[in-house]
Design a protein around this motif. Structure first.
Motif, PDB file in Angstrom:
ATOM      1  N   TYR A 110      19.015  58.863  64.663  1.00 27.87           N
ATOM      2  CA  TYR A 110      18.584  57.788  63.765  1.00 27.87           C
ATOM      3  C   TYR A 110      18.009  56.624  64.564  1.00 27.87           C
ATOM      4  N   ARG A 111      18.611  56.332  65.720  1.00 23.16           N
ATOM      5  CA  ARG A 111      18.123  55.250  66.567  1.00 23.16           C
ATOM      6  C   ARG A 111      16.699  55.537  67.040  1.00 23.16           C
ATOM      7  N   ARG A 112      16.444  56.771  67.448  1.00 26.22           N
ATOM      8  CA  ARG A 112      15.106  57.131  67.926  1.00 26.22           C
ATOM      9  C   ARG A 112      14.084  57.061  66.798  1.00 26.22           C
ATOM     10  N   ILE A 113      14.496  57.464  65.596  1.00 27.56           N
ATOM     11  CA  ILE A 113      13.580  57.408  64.456  1.00 27.56           C
ATOM     12  C   ILE A 113      13.210  55.958  64.144  1.00 27.56           C
ATOM     13  N   VAL A 114      14.216  55.083  64.093  1.00 25.42           N
ATOM     14  CA  VAL A 114      13.973  53.664  63.793  1.00 25.42           C
ATOM     15  C   VAL A 114      13.106  53.030  64.868  1.00 25.42           C
ATOM     16  N   GLN A 115      13.407  53.327  66.135  1.00 23.86           N
ATOM     17  CA  GLN A 115      12.636  52.742  67.233  1.00 23.86           C
ATOM     18  C   GLN A 115      11.187  53.214  67.207  1.00 23.86           C
ATOM     19  N   THR A 116      10.974  54.487  66.922  1.00 22.56           N
ATOM     20  CA  THR A 116       9.611  55.022  66.866  1.00 22.56           C
ATOM     21  C   THR A 116       8.823  54.407  65.725  1.00 22.56           C
ATOM     22  N   VAL A 117       9.446  54.335  64.549  1.00 25.85           N
ATOM     23  CA  VAL A 117       8.760  53.799  63.375  1.00 25.85           C
ATOM     24  C   VAL A 117       8.397  52.330  63.578  1.00 25.85           C
ATOM     25  N   THR A 118       9.266  51.552  64.212  1.00 28.78           N
ATOM     26  CA  THR A 118       9.007  50.128  64.399  1.00 28.78           C
ATOM     27  C   THR A 118       8.093  49.841  65.584  1.00 28.78           C
ATOM     28  N   THR A 119       7.916  50.812  66.463  1.00 28.23           N
ATOM     29  CA  THR A 119       7.036  50.620  67.615  1.00 28.23           C
ATOM     30  C   THR A 119       5.595  50.995  67.299  1.00 28.23           C
ATOM     31  N   ILE A 120       5.398  51.915  66.383  1.00 29.68           N
ATOM     32  CA  ILE A 120       4.045  52.398  66.056  1.00 29.68           C
ATOM     33  C   ILE A 120       3.091  51.268  65.655  1.00 29.68           C
ATOM     34  N   PRO A 121       3.505  50.273  64.829  1.00 31.69           N
ATOM     35  CA  PRO A 121       2.547  49.219  64.440  1.00 31.69           C
ATOM     36  C   PRO A 121       1.903  48.490  65.607  1.00 31.69           C
ATOM     37  N   ASN A 122       2.579  48.447  66.764  1.00 26.50           N
ATOM     38  CA  ASN A 122       1.999  47.757  67.918  1.00 26.50           C
ATOM     39  C   ASN A 122       0.695  48.407  68.372  1.00 26.50           C
ATOM     40  N   PHE A 123       0.542  49.703  68.101  1.00 26.95           N
ATOM     41  CA  PHE A 123      -0.626  50.443  68.560  1.00 26.95           C
ATOM     42  C   PHE A 123      -1.693  50.584  67.472  1.00 26.95           C
ATOM     43  N   ILE A 124      -1.479  49.926  66.348  1.00 26.63           N
ATOM     44  CA  ILE A 124      -2.470  49.924  65.270  1.00 26.63           C
ATOM     45  C   ILE A 124      -3.326  48.671  65.415  1.00 26.63           C
ATOM     46  N   SER A 125      -4.633  48.814  65.390  1.00 29.99           N
ATOM     47  CA  SER A 125      -5.520  47.666  65.573  1.00 29.99           C
ATOM     48  C   SER A 125      -5.430  46.726  64.379  1.00 29.99           C
TER      49      SER A 125
END
Length: 305
Positions: A110-125
């Motif tokens: 669950y920690r990895r899922i939350v971290q991945t989901v919240t990190t993705i927006p940083n790479f969206i222009s």
């Protein structure tokens, strides 16, 4: 004695290896960060494209005086830089809290899922985010359509064109975009805390929140202070990504910051004035990083830089 001489030679050889490894970076910094300082000479002349500083008319401090003239938009740009950066500084603890939250999750999956989901927006222009926001919050966007159909509102509203909430929306969007990515450095700091400190706290009967307060937070505080000092040093270096993409005729009075203002100056070929403003920005940044470093020294007992 011979062994000592041999060890000294080996130590010197390792130092030279390290020096040659870092030499390309030193050359890079010198070429791209120190050589351009010579371009500050353009701030003291009336530069025209295609001429050298020696061929241009010397104007002294006229470009610096123009910053504070009645026709300059610099005061507005300063306001639109300082206030959002103050808001960002006030909420700069959120990545720390989020990193602690992730660290306290029991489930690794669950920690990895939350971290991945919240990190993705940083790479969206920001351009793609703007398109998403238009689709959601414009006058004919999804939210307006739903609210109109259900009778919640009588006429549509454009959230993105409301200058009264421009700074708040900028802070919310910036936090959403960078929260997960900013938490990574604090997760690394938490992983570096000695586990024996947690064991000792548990032995003394400390609960989860007591361990967070007395072990985790002091452990990440030095990293937080370093990040804060770096943020303070760039207090007047407002990024132009969000204002450039989300700015418009209605919101520019609240979104045109130093970054966008400088961009518009160079776009209009007002090079000398733009360089003069860059010089003032650099001087202010140096002063701010010194003040931030002094404040950090009082808090943690030693300076950061």
């Amino acid at each position: 004695m011979a062994n000592k001489v041999t060890m000294n030679k080996k130590g010197q050889k390792k130092e030279w290896i390290l020096f040659w490894m870092i030499l390309p970076w030193i050359i890079y910094v010198f070429i791209f960060h120190y050589v351009p300082i010579a371009g500050w000479a353009y701030a003291f002349v009336d530069y025209k494209l295609g001429k050298s500083p020696f061929e241009s008319e010397f104007v002294g401090l006229r470009n610096f005086q123009a910053m504070f003239s009645s026709i300059s938009r610099l005061p507005r740009a300063l306001r639109n830089t300082v206030i959002p950066n103050t808001i960002n500084l006030a909420i700069s603890w959120l990545p720390v809290a989020f990193a602690i939250f992730l660290n306290e999750l029991r489930s690794t999956k669950y920690r990895r899922i939350v971290q991945t989901v919240t990190t993705i927006p940083n790479f969206i222009s920001w351009v793609m985010i703007y398109g998403l926001m238009v689709g959601l919050f414009s006058t004919d966007g999804m939210f307006n359509v739903l609210l109109l159909r259900n009778g919640v509102i009588s006429k549509p509203f454009n959230l993105l064109s409301n200058k009264n909430i421009a700074w708040t929306l900028q802070a919310v969007m910036g936090t959403w975009k960078g929260l997960g990515f900013s938490a990574i450095i604090y997760l690394a700091a938490i992983s570096g805390i000695d586990q024996e400190l947690y064991d000792a706290a548990m032995t003394d009967g400390a609960g989860r929140f007591q361990r967070i307060w007395h072990v985790t937070i002091p452990g990440v505080l030095p990293t937080f202070l370093v990040q804060s000092v770096l943020g303070i040093s760039g207090f007047l270096s407002g990024g132009m990504d969000y204002p450039l993409v989300f700015g418009g005729a209605l919101t520019n009075p609240k979104l045109e910051n130093i970054g966008l203002y400088s961009y518009n100056l160079f776009k209009n070929a007002d090079y000398s004035y733009g360089i003069a403003m860059g010089i003032m920005n650099s001087i202010v940044s140096i002063v701010l990083i010194c003040l931030g470093n002094a404040a950090a020294k009082k808090v943690r007992g030693e300076s950061i830089v």
